[in-house]
Design an enzyme around this catalytic site. Structure first.
Site, PDB file in Angstrom:
ATOM      1  N   GLY A 276       0.850  -1.186   0.000  1.00  0.00           N
ATOM      2  CA  GLY A 276       0.000   0.000   0.000  1.00  0.00           C
ATOM      3  C   GLY A 276       0.885   1.235   0.000  1.00  0.00           C
ATOM      4  O   GLY A 276       1.052   1.926  -1.005  1.00  0.00           O
ATOM      5  N   CYS A 343      -9.878  20.921  18.523  1.00  0.00           N
ATOM      6  CA  CYS A 343      -9.762  21.148  19.961  1.00  0.00           C
ATOM      7  C   CYS A 343      -9.179  19.945  20.688  1.00  0.00           C
ATOM      8  O   CYS A 343      -9.862  19.284  21.476  1.00  0.00           O
ATOM      9  CB  CYS A 343     -11.131  21.487  20.520  1.00  0.00           C
ATOM     10  SG  CYS A 343     -11.808  22.895  19.671  1.00  0.00           S
ATOM     11  N   GLU A 344      -7.947  19.638  20.387  1.00  0.00           N
ATOM     12  CA  GLU A 344      -7.228  18.551  21.056  1.00  0.00           C
ATOM     13  C   GLU A 344      -5.755  18.926  21.068  1.00  0.00           C
ATOM     14  O   GLU A 344      -5.222  19.375  20.052  1.00  0.00           O
ATOM     15  CB  GLU A 344      -7.347  17.243  20.255  1.00  0.00           C
ATOM     16  CG  GLU A 344      -8.734  16.764  20.016  1.00  0.00           C
ATOM     17  CD  GLU A 344      -8.973  15.358  20.544  1.00  0.00           C
ATOM     18  OE1 GLU A 344      -8.122  14.810  21.262  1.00  0.00           O
ATOM     19  OE2 GLU A 344     -10.044  14.833  20.218  1.00  0.00           O
TER      20      GLU A 344
END
Ligand code: LLP
Length: 413
Positions: A276, A343-344
């Site tokens: 991949g 918001c992290e």
């Protein structure tokens, strides 16, 4: 394969092939994913030539980047496909992929997904447990089909990668433990409903050292020998994906020693691969605009309009991605955290990174974002997913539109 060839500065502007990314971003907006079509082609060809001697069937792992245009391109190049869900199979139906070049892997296939694969009559269903085999046998009986299956073996081999993407140890949920193979063969001997044609492994992802693959291959050969002694005919060996790419300044894996080993031992068995990242990893970038340069007590934050919902790899695996300004600047002069608006605290692309001076409105590219980038994007914080664009020499085309806010709430009451 050289990333420099497809993403390079020309007159101080970062280009993808012959298109200036800033020009593209102006028309498409940011954040956006940009892929080099010719880089994808070239990576596929380079994988094929690295293993030319064993003439493998390369089954591109759809999960790395499942955009239909990319799947069509790889189909044209002669690729088969490896899927892990009914959704990925659906994509393959849409592009008219040849089921005889499709492998269905995955540790938790549902009955509906198994049915879908049986109806399509894929090349191989890679079975990962005794329990799955039992389900498959009864389903095959019910449907009156006689599918070819392969066993994904858990070789208990350690691979040097992030623990979340290492899959070849006994403690991992993947594959069949070596000491359960006997149980499986007993089941297979009893049944007339499925036919064992292959064995395989997938030991993890982003592995830059070929030794663990060679160790796993040696184990697989041993198991194949034992099964053949019991009367099974193992027609193919599926060596999974997992070959890594340099993200920073790591050396590329030496595929030639691996290819030598395979050529020496493959006999009349067909080799399958499921790469991949190797095919698409370095062929894409995520382009973002700087919103603010925020000075804080301890740090300077470059707040950009792309975020962890667009590219989760740094947040999830502490993955390193190079960051390049779209307009080349003379000196790296500031140390910043490149963060998104989500918001992290875990929403970052880079920490304590030395970069050229960048101001609000400037554009930057997060490099090597072609694999496990857009496919793992979400609408977290109700952020529409970014568009995907690809470049072919001097023109570009949107191959997936930017989502709208209406798209984000579709189906909600
Ligand atoms: N085959 C199977 C059965 C797999 O589970 C995978 C990847 C592949 C092939 C392709 O592996 P590759 O050649 O791309 O390494 N999200 C993570 C990577 C997860 C890989 C999951 N399985 C990341 O961003 O690093």
């Amino acid at each position: 394969m050289s990333l420099a060839q497809f993403f390079h500065y020309q007159n101080g502007q970062l280009h993808c092939e012959d298109v200036a990314l800033a020009t593209l971003a102006k028309q498409v907006g940011t954040p956006c994913y940009v892929y080099s079509k010719n880089a994808i082609r070239e990576n596929f060809q380079s994988f094929r030539s690295a293993f030319e001697r064993v003439d493998p069937l390369i089954c591109y792992a759809v999960k790395a980047n499942s955009n239909l245009s990319i799947l069509r391109l790889l189909k044209e190049e002669g690729s088969g496909f490896d899927v892990v869900s009914g959704g990925e199979l659906f994509r393959l139906m849409k592009i008219g992929a040849d089921p005889n070049r499709v492998i269905f892997s995955g540790v938790g296939k549902t009955v509906d997904e198994l049915k879908m694969a049986l109806e399509m009559s894929v090349l191989s269903l890679n079975v990962e447990s005794v329990e799955e085999l039992e389900t498959l046998i009864s389903l095959s009986r019910e449907m009156g089909v006689f599918p070819d299956i392969s066993l994904r073996v858990n070789p208990d081999v350690e691979s040097p990668t992030h623990p979340y993407i290492s899959t070849g140890l006994r403690e991992h949920k993947f594959g069949i433990d070596l000491d359960r193979i006997e149980h499986i063969t007993a089941l297979l001997k009893e049944t007339q409903s499925v036919r064992l044609t292959g064995l395989g492994f997938h030991i993890g992802s982003q592995i830059l050292d070929v030794q663990p693959f060679m160790d796993a291959f040696t184990i697989l050969l041993k198991v194949a020998g034992e099964l053949e002694a019991e009367g099974f005919k193992i027609e193919h060996l599926d060596l999974g994906g997992g070959i890594g790419i340099p993200y920073q300044d790591e050396d590329e894996p030496d595929l030639s020693v691996y290819a030598d080993l395979l050529a020496e031992h493959q006999g009349d068995r067909r080799i399958l691969f499921e790469p991949g990242r190797y095919i698409v990893g370095n062929t894409g970038v995520l382009v973002s605009t700087v919103l603010y340069r925020k000075a804080a007590n301890e740090k300077t934050f470059l707040i950009v309009d792309g975020a962890m919902n667009d590219l989760i790899r740094p947040s999830l695996y502490q993955a390193y991605h190079e960051i390049r300004p779209l307009h080349q600047k003379s000196e790296d002069s500031m140390v910043v955290d490149v963060v998104g608006p989500v918001c992290e605290t875990g929403d970052f692309f880079a920490r304590d990174r030395r970069l050229p001076p960048l101001d609000p409105g400037d554009l930057l590219a997060v490099m090597n974002a072609g694999a496990y980038g857009f496919v793992a994007a979400s609408n977290y914080n109700t952020r529409p997913r970014a568009p995907e664009v690809w470049v072919d020499r001097d023109h570009f085309e949107v191959i997936r539109e930017r989502e709208s806010l209406e798209d984000c709430i579709r189906g909600e009451g």
